[in-house]
Design an enzyme around this catalytic site. Structure first.
Site, short mmCIF file in Angstrom:
data_model
loop_
_atom_site.label_atom_id
_atom_site.label_comp_id
_atom_site.label_asym_id
_atom_site.label_seq_id
_atom_site.Cartn_x
_atom_site.Cartn_y
_atom_site.Cartn_z
CB SER A 147 44.94 106.00 32.77
OG SER A 147 45.48 106.58 31.60
CE1 TYR A 160 47.30 101.16 30.34
CE2 TYR A 160 46.28 103.16 29.49
CZ TYR A 160 47.05 102.52 30.45
OH TYR A 160 47.55 103.24 31.52
#
Length: 256
Positions: A147, A160
Site C-alpha cells: 500500500s 494498518y
C-alpha cells in the site's frame, strides 16, 4: 501481438482475498491473461459467485478454495489440496487484507491483532507454504499487495500502516531467502482506489477533494489500473526484478 516476455498463458495463480474488490480485479486480470486462477476467501457462497462470474466472463479455468489464510493448519492443508486440483502454483498473489480506522489512543488491542493476522501473518503463512513447493521446482512469482501506507501514513491508521510497512520488509526478506531458488518476490502498492470497501470515502466530498489534490493524476485509482503492473510482476519480464515495491498511486508518494 504483445511481447513474449509478458506472456503468462498457462500459468497457475492463487489470489488470496479475491471474492471482491482489488483481489477480484487482480484475479480477473490474470484469467484474462490466460492463467488458470484459484480464488480464495472465507465466504464460500461469495467465492463461488465470483468464480462462476469470472469463468463466464473470461473463459478461463477458475477454481474456488475457501480457507482462512490466518490459520496455519488451514493453510498447510489447503495448499497441497489446491495444487492437486489446479496444478503446481506458478504465481501467488498475497492480497488478503483489511482496514480499521480509529485514533491511536482508542485503538482496541483485539483490532490491532486482527489487522496483524489478516494483513501480515497471512502473507507469511501462505507465502511460506507456497514457497516450500516453488523452491523444490526452482521457480515462482510471489506478489504481496502492499500500500502507499507501506511508506506514508495518515491519522487514524497507525496499526494498518504498521502492517503494510511490515509487509514491505517481509517482501524484501522473502526476496533475500528465496531469490537463490529462482523465485521473485515483489510488492504491488496501490494508492487510493475506488472499490466497494472505500465507497464511504469516495462519497465523502472533502476526502475525495483531498485525494484528488494530493495525487498528481488528479483522481482515485480504478481497479483496472493495477492489472498491467501485476502482469509485469508475474511474467518473465520481471525475472531480474526482486524485492521491489511498485507503487501504483497516480504519483501520490512522489510529491509533498
Amino acid at each position: 501481438m504483445s511481447h513474449p516476455l509478458f506472456d503468462i498463458r498457462g500459468r497457475v495463480a492463487l489470489v488470496t482475498g479475491s471474492s471482491r474488490g482489488i483481489g477480484r480485479a487482480l484475479a480477473q486480470g490474470l484469467a484474462e491473461a490466460g492463467c488458470a486462477v484459484v480464488l480464495n476467501g472465507r465466504d464460500r457462497h461469495a467465492l463461488e459467485r465470483t468464480r462462476a462470474e469470472l469463468a463466464d466472463r473470461t473463459g478461463a479455468t477458475v477454481h474456488a478454495q475457501a480457507f482462512d489464510v490466518t490459520d496455519p493448519g488451514a493453510v498447510a492443508e489447503a495448499i497441497p489440496r489446491l495444487e492437486d486440483l489446479a496444478g503446481p502454483l506458478d504465481i501467488l498473489v498475497n492480497n488478503a487484507g483489511m482496514q480499521h480506522r480509529a485514533p491511536f489512543t482508542e485503538f482496541l488491542t483485539e483490532d490491532w491483532h486482527r489487522l496483524l493476522e489478516t494483513n501480515l501473518s497471512s502473507a507469511f503463512l501462505v507465502g511460506r507454504e507456497v514457497a516450500r513447493r516453488m523452491t523444490a521446482r526452482g521457480s515462482g512469482k510471489i506478489v504481496n499487495i502492499c500500500s502507499v501506507q507501506s511508506e506514508v501514513v495518515r491519522p487514524g491508521i497507525a496499526p494498518y500502516s504498521a502492517t503494510k510497512g511490515g509487509l514491505k520488509m517481509l517482501t524484501k526478506g522473502m526476496c533475500a531467502d528465496l531469490g537463490p531458488s529462482g523465485i521473485q518476490v515483489n510488492g504491488l502498492a496501490p494508492g487510493y482506489f475506488d472499490t466497494e470497501l472505500t465507497a464511504a470515502l469516495v462519497a465523502d466530498e472533502t476526502f475525495t477533494a483531498w485525494v484528488r489534490g494530493r495525487t498528481p493524476a488528479g483522481r482515485w485509482g480504478q481497479v483496472g489500473d493495477l492489472v498491467g503492473a501485476l502482469i509485469f510482476l508475474c511474467s518473465p519480464a520481471s525475472d531480474f526484478v526482486n524485492g521491489q515495491l511498485l507503487y501504483v498511486d497516480g504519483g501520490m508518494t512522489s510529491v509533498l
